[in-house]
Design an enzyme around this catalytic site. Structure first.
Site, PDB file in Angstrom:
ATOM      1  N   LYS A 427       2.887  -4.033   8.619  1.00 18.59           N
ATOM      2  CA  LYS A 427       2.340  -5.358   8.943  1.00 18.59           C
ATOM      3  C   LYS A 427       2.680  -6.394   7.876  1.00 18.59           C
ATOM      4  O   LYS A 427       3.023  -7.522   8.186  1.00 18.59           O
ATOM      5  CB  LYS A 427       0.820  -5.265   9.131  1.00 18.59           C
ATOM      6  CG  LYS A 427       0.376  -4.489  10.355  1.00 18.59           C
ATOM      7  CD  LYS A 427      -1.090  -4.686  10.654  1.00 18.59           C
ATOM      8  CE  LYS A 427      -1.986  -4.398   9.477  1.00 18.59           C
ATOM      9  NZ  LYS A 427      -1.882  -3.004   8.986  1.00 18.59           N
ATOM     10  N   THR A 429       5.218  -6.343   5.886  1.00 15.73           N
ATOM     11  CA  THR A 429       6.653  -6.600   5.979  1.00 15.73           C
ATOM     12  C   THR A 429       6.958  -7.538   7.146  1.00 15.73           C
ATOM     13  O   THR A 429       7.762  -8.459   7.023  1.00 15.73           O
ATOM     14  CB  THR A 429       7.409  -5.270   6.156  1.00 15.73           C
ATOM     15  OG1 THR A 429       6.936  -4.330   5.198  1.00 15.73           O
ATOM     16  CG2 THR A 429       8.900  -5.461   5.977  1.00 15.73           C
ATOM     17  N   ARG A 451      -3.321 -10.294   1.325  1.00 18.71           N
ATOM     18  CA  ARG A 451      -4.339  -9.792   0.410  1.00 18.71           C
ATOM     19  C   ARG A 451      -3.702  -9.306  -0.888  1.00 18.71           C
ATOM     20  O   ARG A 451      -2.550  -8.884  -0.902  1.00 18.71           O
ATOM     21  CB  ARG A 451      -5.110  -8.638   1.055  1.00 18.71           C
ATOM     22  CG  ARG A 451      -6.056  -9.059   2.154  1.00 18.71           C
ATOM     23  CD  ARG A 451      -6.670  -7.845   2.832  1.00 18.71           C
ATOM     24  NE  ARG A 451      -5.669  -7.078   3.562  1.00 18.71           N
ATOM     25  CZ  ARG A 451      -5.842  -5.825   3.966  1.00 18.71           C
ATOM     26  NH1 ARG A 451      -6.967  -5.194   3.690  1.00 18.71           N
ATOM     27  NH2 ARG A 451      -4.903  -5.205   4.641  1.00 18.71           N
ATOM     28  N   LYS A 462      -0.306   5.506  -2.249  1.00 22.04           N
ATOM     29  CA  LYS A 462       0.231   4.489  -1.353  1.00 22.04           C
ATOM     30  C   LYS A 462       1.240   3.571  -2.011  1.00 22.04           C
ATOM     31  O   LYS A 462       2.229   3.181  -1.433  1.00 22.04           O
ATOM     32  CB  LYS A 462      -0.918   3.661  -0.770  1.00 22.04           C
ATOM     33  CG  LYS A 462      -0.426   2.673   0.268  1.00 22.04           C
ATOM     34  CD  LYS A 462      -1.579   1.942   0.885  1.00 22.04           C
ATOM     35  CE  LYS A 462      -1.074   1.017   1.965  1.00 22.04           C
ATOM     36  NZ  LYS A 462      -0.140   0.025   1.460  1.00 22.04           N
ATOM     37  N   ALA A 681     -10.103  -2.792   4.739  1.00 21.72           N
ATOM     38  CA  ALA A 681     -10.371  -3.035   6.162  1.00 21.72           C
ATOM     39  C   ALA A 681     -11.239  -1.948   6.776  1.00 21.72           C
ATOM     40  O   ALA A 681     -11.720  -2.111   7.891  1.00 21.72           O
ATOM     41  CB  ALA A 681      -9.059  -3.138   6.931  1.00 21.72           C
ATOM     42  N   PHE A 712      -5.103  -2.463   8.647  1.00 22.86           N
ATOM     43  CA  PHE A 712      -5.122  -1.344   9.582  1.00 22.86           C
ATOM     44  C   PHE A 712      -4.831  -1.795  11.020  1.00 22.86           C
ATOM     45  O   PHE A 712      -4.150  -2.782  11.254  1.00 22.86           O
ATOM     46  CB  PHE A 712      -6.439  -0.580   9.480  1.00 22.86           C
ATOM     47  CG  PHE A 712      -6.677   0.017   8.122  1.00 22.86           C
ATOM     48  CD1 PHE A 712      -5.694   0.749   7.485  1.00 22.86           C
ATOM     49  CD2 PHE A 712      -7.889  -0.152   7.480  1.00 22.86           C
ATOM     50  CE1 PHE A 712      -5.909   1.301   6.233  1.00 22.86           C
ATOM     51  CE2 PHE A 712      -8.117   0.405   6.228  1.00 22.86           C
ATOM     52  CZ  PHE A 712      -7.124   1.135   5.606  1.00 22.86           C
ATOM     53  N   PHE A 800      13.167   1.047  12.936  1.00 20.75           N
ATOM     54  CA  PHE A 800      13.726   1.933  11.926  1.00 20.75           C
ATOM     55  C   PHE A 800      15.152   2.305  12.334  1.00 20.75           C
ATOM     56  O   PHE A 800      15.514   2.235  13.523  1.00 20.75           O
ATOM     57  CB  PHE A 800      12.897   3.190  11.787  1.00 20.75           C
ATOM     58  CG  PHE A 800      11.538   2.980  11.145  1.00 20.75           C
ATOM     59  CD1 PHE A 800      10.866   4.057  10.594  1.00 20.75           C
ATOM     60  CD2 PHE A 800      10.935   1.735  11.089  1.00 20.75           C
ATOM     61  CE1 PHE A 800       9.621   3.888   9.998  1.00 20.75           C
ATOM     62  CE2 PHE A 800       9.708   1.559  10.510  1.00 20.75           C
ATOM     63  CZ  PHE A 800       9.030   2.648   9.954  1.00 20.75           C
ATOM     64  N   TRP A 829      13.498  -5.892   7.682  1.00 21.47           N
ATOM     65  CA  TRP A 829      13.592  -5.007   6.530  1.00 21.47           C
ATOM     66  C   TRP A 829      15.026  -4.926   6.003  1.00 21.47           C
ATOM     67  O   TRP A 829      15.252  -4.926   4.798  1.00 21.47           O
ATOM     68  CB  TRP A 829      13.078  -3.614   6.905  1.00 21.47           C
ATOM     69  CG  TRP A 829      13.133  -2.647   5.754  1.00 21.47           C
ATOM     70  CD1 TRP A 829      12.238  -2.516   4.742  1.00 21.47           C
ATOM     71  CD2 TRP A 829      14.157  -1.674   5.500  1.00 21.47           C
ATOM     72  NE1 TRP A 829      12.637  -1.533   3.863  1.00 21.47           N
ATOM     73  CE2 TRP A 829      13.816  -0.994   4.311  1.00 21.47           C
ATOM     74  CE3 TRP A 829      15.333  -1.309   6.172  1.00 21.47           C
ATOM     75  CZ2 TRP A 829      14.600   0.028   3.771  1.00 21.47           C
ATOM     76  CZ3 TRP A 829      16.115  -0.300   5.635  1.00 21.47           C
ATOM     77  CH2 TRP A 829      15.745   0.362   4.450  1.00 21.47           C
TER      78      TRP A 829
END
Length: 1018
Positions: A427, A429, A451, A462, A681, A712, A800, A829
């Protein structure tokens, strides 16, 4: 025109008043305005005659009658007054202020400037320095005025010897109403007179000659004794009138011949006695505009010079003073124009994407970001609206909201997602790629609002949250680490409050009522009085007394004792690091605590209610009120105890005074980003700050876009965005961008489990149409959730490299059938903003449609009904099941008056249900509510679904461990192009590249693989 103007003229005809024998050494400031008084008391004026002084000039034979030169001054002042009146009709509070720095003994020009300013309706401030003040003292005062946003113009009345380049160029060109700085002179010479201030003295010379009917074309002009800016300005203005201009100093050997040849002589300084009057021809027009005007001495320093022709000797001085007032009004008008919204002049950075795509950290470091002050200027921020932190970060002041309050908001876009895998679906990205596409490729103003990531997940499994590939915020080290210290401020404020709770309990346990009262309301110099916060507490207790000595013993006890029940304390200490051994602790074991100990715990810093307050507040005043309302425990009678009761609201606000300002950064393509607040979240509402969104919506303009992200899946972050954040902000979203990946859809379609740090199974790396089709049920459900709120949905399929064309087409087709406005594959990306241009067009078109936004529930419903509405309408549950503890908490909060707050569900992000392993769209399940807590300051009730931890756990190998940086590449899923970089490598400035991957995933236990992070799915 007021009859007072003739009074302004008389002082120019009389000798200057004798000054006092000595002057104060400290700067003396006096301010006057129309009908106002100076800062040092009433303004002293010398009485002058009310008669109008005639020109008093003699004219040679055949000379034309002079114009009424005082009428020229009247006209200039009247025009200035009218322009100012028109400006103030639209801006009633606006009143330009002229500051004059004076370092001379003569106050005559001070009086003239004050009277002219009053007549025009300006305010004027005098800074009086001793005549012997040095260059550094004058520059210090200039710099102070430069920084004073209330002052719109600055003039100098100092000795000629003090007019050095260093002094003159210390002036801010925008406030240089005398046109003496190099910037203003350069614009004049270049031909940009409309963009600069021109010397009022030089303009007065030209005006008087032209108003007197003197033709300048072809005339020979001699400027004698002028220096610096005045000489340059006179030459430039005369040449543009077609005159042949010469310049000379009084000691020039050829001065006599030049004087005899000249048609017009302009004196820039007093004539020396050794220059005979006979050198000047009788028919020559002579004007005196010596620099003495600025030093406070009028231009009559050349005794015996025959001021022949139609110009009186003092005309230049007075008209120059009037033209300075005109420049002041122009300066005020420019300032007002700057306060309005202006179109962006954004210079985007070029990307040169490589294949294979390098790691995130390599991409970030390969791009050189713009200086943040340059970016701020490009997007319309004023110099005094930013506070710069280093080269690439700045805080933006909230005063901008007042300046742009009449500016229409831009379009408001939320990026949400389907139920993610533990790896996240991109999200953040997508958010960055979308704004890069809008601004850098479609030339549409756009702002990303993200955020701030927590240090816990950043150094845990992460990693960071700056985006990935060629769609990220830079510099990523600055973004992912301390940024500007907001989370540290939250940690300090949270722990200050935690300390105050236990300290208060300790003192109430060990002291009498009288002793407590004497400490709370001490006698200072024999006087005892309540503070404002104590008066508020008295009012809350129903004690209507303001005299500390008037309280009864019973009232003293009620006031001094909070009687906190330790078993009800909900306020925990926090830190921004994963430390599993602090999840349960015992405090108060030192002997000094006299046996008072209790069990407590540490939460992750971003789980603090103060973070939620920061994210939902809309002003410093509102934040202070919210901080004061935070409930930390109950007393022994079951009544809530707040931060305000503990008397720490002011201290908390001071600690948060800088954190409330959004942080400005930029994307790889140089487009602006706000990074502000970072509530989780799952256990909070999971959205960036209301203030960042509001400021961004003003800055982008009516046709611009603000793109913000919710944590999320849409069932968690988006639902809270609508029901909590939009209620707090009053903002209405235009579009939802729903992020999906083929990988996540295959998981929801029955694919094998996805575990962070473990290679993906072949089902995810090879085409499998059936798994994708089966998994689209989750995408369809999330689209339906968004439609509950009446907002159009655009699906962004984050592609992807292992995704096939058939899989991509199938997802887009099924999304449109499910009701999405559009569904678009995205390649940001690997390509940057260029790869999301189609998404940008789809979002723009969707935003043009009317939003039918509505809330899911009425906050006035009972708490249980609001929980049930979310469970059934959003999660698809059959019903809810409340534990006895949850029911008792609901009853308590309702009894305490908090039942009308919105609901913030705390549940797993890995499933629509409470069970992380239930993928797709679970049905007919009962949602268990194990506990209910309240964030009263933030403004919501949060039920806990199942077991949710508010402290991130530490995996066996973290990003801070050397093993994570370069020793375990084989464990990374080969096709995870959105994996976050290992931050040990970042910190050690060492990075290994592993084939086609952006970064390496890390090993952790299966238990820890599903731990929540602030931007999972990003």
């Amino acid at each position: 025109m007021s009859a007072r103007l003739p009074l302004l003229l008389r002082p120019l005809r009389r000798p200057p008043p004798a000054g006092p024998p000595g002057r104060p050494r400290e700067p003396r400031r006096a301010c006057s305005g129309a009908g106002g008084e100076g800062l040092l008391g009433p303004r002293r004026r010398q009485l002058v005659s009310t008669g109008v002084q005639s020109c008093g000039c003699s004219h040679g034979p055949g000379s034309r009658a002079p114009p009424a030169w005082n009428l020229i001054v009247r006209e200039v002042i009247q025009n200035s007054k009218e322009v100012l009146r028109l400006l103030q009709e639209k801006n009633p509070a606006f009143k330009p202020v002229l500051a004059i720095i004076q370092a001379s003994d003569d106050n005559l020009m001070q009086e003239v400037n004050q009277n002219l300013a009053e007549e025009a309706g300006l305010n004027i401030t005098h800074i009086c320095l001793p005549p012997e003040s040095g260059e550094d003292e004058i520059i210090d005062e200039i710099l102070k005025i430069n920084e004073d946003t209330r002052v719109h113009g600055l003039a100098l009345q100092i000795s000629e010897n003090s007019f050095s380049n260093k002094v003159l160029n210390a002036l801010q060109p925008e406030k240089d109403v005398d046109g003496v700085t190099d910037v203003n002179l350069g614009k004049l010479v270049r031909g940009d007179a409309h963009e600069c201030f021109i010397s009022p003295v030089a303009r007065a010379v030209i005006e008087l000659l032209e108003k007197s009917g003197v033709g300048l074309d072809g005339k020979k002009i001699l400027v004698v004794g002028a220096h610096g800016s005045l000489e340059a300005t006179l030459q430039c203005l005369f040449q543009r009138k077609g005159s042949m201009t010469m310049s000379s100093q009084w000691k020039t050997p050829q001065l006599q011949s030049k004087l005899q040849e000249a048609d017009i002589v302009v004196l820039g300084s007093p004539k020396p006695e050794d220059v005979p009057l006979s050198w000047i021809q009788p028919e020559t027009i002579v004007l005196n505009c010596s620099h003495d005007l600025l030093s406070g001495k009028l231009g009559s320093g050349s005794p015996g010079v025959p001021f022949s022709g139609p110009i009186a000797e003092n005309d230049v001085s007075l008209l120059a003073a009037a033209l300075r007032i005109q420049n002041m009004v122009s300066s005020g008008r420019r300032w007002l124009r700057e306060q309005q919204y202006t179109r962006w002049r954004l210079h985007c950075l070029k990307l040169q994407p490589l294949s294979p795509v390098p790691s995130d950290i390599e991409i970030s470091r390969a791009q050189t970001p713009k200086a943040v002050d340059v970016l701020a200027k490009e997007i319309g921020l004023l110099a005094d609206e930013i506070e710069i932190y280093g080269k690439s970060k700045a805080k933006v002041c909230l005063s901008l909201l007042e300046r742009l309050k009449d500016q229409a908001d831009g379009k408001y876009v939320l990026v949400a997602g389907i139920t993610p895998t533990p790896l996240g679906e991109g999200k953040s990205t997508v958010t960055v790629g979308l704004v890069q596409a809008l601004t850098a490729h479609l030339n549409i103003n756009s702002f990303a609002c993200l955020r701030q990531p927590s240090q816990g997940p950043t150094f845990g499994v992460k990693g960071g949250a700056a985006g990935g590939g060629y769609a990220q915020v830079i510099p990523m080290e600055e973004f992912n680490l301390h940024l500007t210290g907001d989370i540290h401020a939250i940690t300090a404020a949270n722990n200050l409050l935690a300390a105050a709770i236990d300290t208060r309990i300790f003192h109430e346990n060990t002291q009498t009522d009288k002793s407590l009262y004497n400490r709370l309301v001490p006698s200072v110099n024999g006087v005892r009085e309540f503070s404002n916060i104590q008066l508020a507490r008295l009012k809350k207790l129903g004690i209507n007394k303001t005299d500390p000595s008037a309280l009864t013993e019973e009232e003293v006890s009620r006031f001094a004792r909070l009687n906190i029940d330790p078993a009800t304390i909900t306020w925990q200490r926090v830190l921004d690091t994963n430390d599993r051994f602090l999840r349960k602790i015992t405090i108060g074991q030192a002997s000094t605590e006299k046996g008072y100990s209790r069990q407590a715990q540490f939460d992750i810093a971003v789980a603090s209610e103060i973070m939620a307050v920061l994210a939902l507040t809309d002003s410093l005043k509102d934040m202070k009120e919210r901080l004061g309302r935070m409930v930390v425990a109950s007393d022994r009678n079951g009544q809530p105890v707040t931060a305000e009761d503990l008397g720490v609201t002011g201290a908390l606000t001071v600690l948060m005074k800088d954190a409330i300002k959004p942080n400005l950064m930029q994307t790889l393509e140089g487009t602006p980003v706000f990074v502000h607040a970072g509530p989780f979240a799952n256990i909070a509402h999971g959205n960036s700050s209301v203030l960042a969104d509001k400021i961004a919506l003003k800055l982008v303009g009516k046709e611009g876009f603000v793109v913000t992200e919710a944590g999320f899946g849409a069932d968690i972050g988006m639902e809270k965005f609508f029901n909590i954040k939009c209620r707090a902000s009053g903002l209405v979203p235009n579009v939802v961008v729903l992020v999906a990946t083929v990988r996540a859809l295959k998981m929801h379609g029955g694919g094998p489990g996805v575990i962070a740090g473990v290679p993906l199974k072949k089902e995810y790396t090879e085409e499998n149409i059936q798994l994708v089709a089966d998994g689209c049920c989750n995408l369809q459900k999330q689209i339906q959730i968004a439609q509950l709120f009446g907002v159009p949905v655009v699906v962004a399929l984050n592609v992807f490299k292992t995704d096939t064309r058939a899989e991509i087409d199938l997802v887009c087709e099924l999304a449109k059938r499910a009701g999405a406005f559009d569904a678009v594959p995205c390649y940001h990306w690997s390509m940057g903003g260029k790869g999301s241009v189609d998404l940008a067009w789809a979002v723009r078109e969707a935003a043009s449609k009317r939003s039918r936004f509505q809330f899911l529930y009425d906050v006035q419903l009972p708490v249980v009904e609001k929980i049930r509405t979310i469970a059934q309408a959003v999660y698809g549950a059959k019903d809810i099941e409340l534990s006895p503890e949850a029911q008792s908490k609901i009853d308590l909060y309702t009894q305490q008056g908090f039942g009308n707050l919105p609901i913030c569900m705390a549940k797993t992000h890995l499933s629509l249900s409470h069970q992380p392993d239930k993928k797709g769209v679970p049905r007919d399940f009962i949602l268990p509510i194990s506990d209910v807590r309240a964030s009263i300051g933030a403004g919501f009730i949060y039920p806990l679904v199942g077991t949710v931890s508010s402290t991130c756990q530490s995996p066996f190998v973290c990003c801070h461990h050397p093993q994570s940086a370069y020793s375990r590449p084989a464990l990374c899923a080969a096709d995870e192009h959105h994996a976050w970089p290992a931050h040990a490598a970042l910190l050690l400035r060492h990075r290994s590249r592993y084939g086609n991957r952006a970064s390496s995933r890390l090993v952790l236990s299966e238990q820890d693989s599903t731990l929540p992070g602030p931007n999972s799915g990003s």
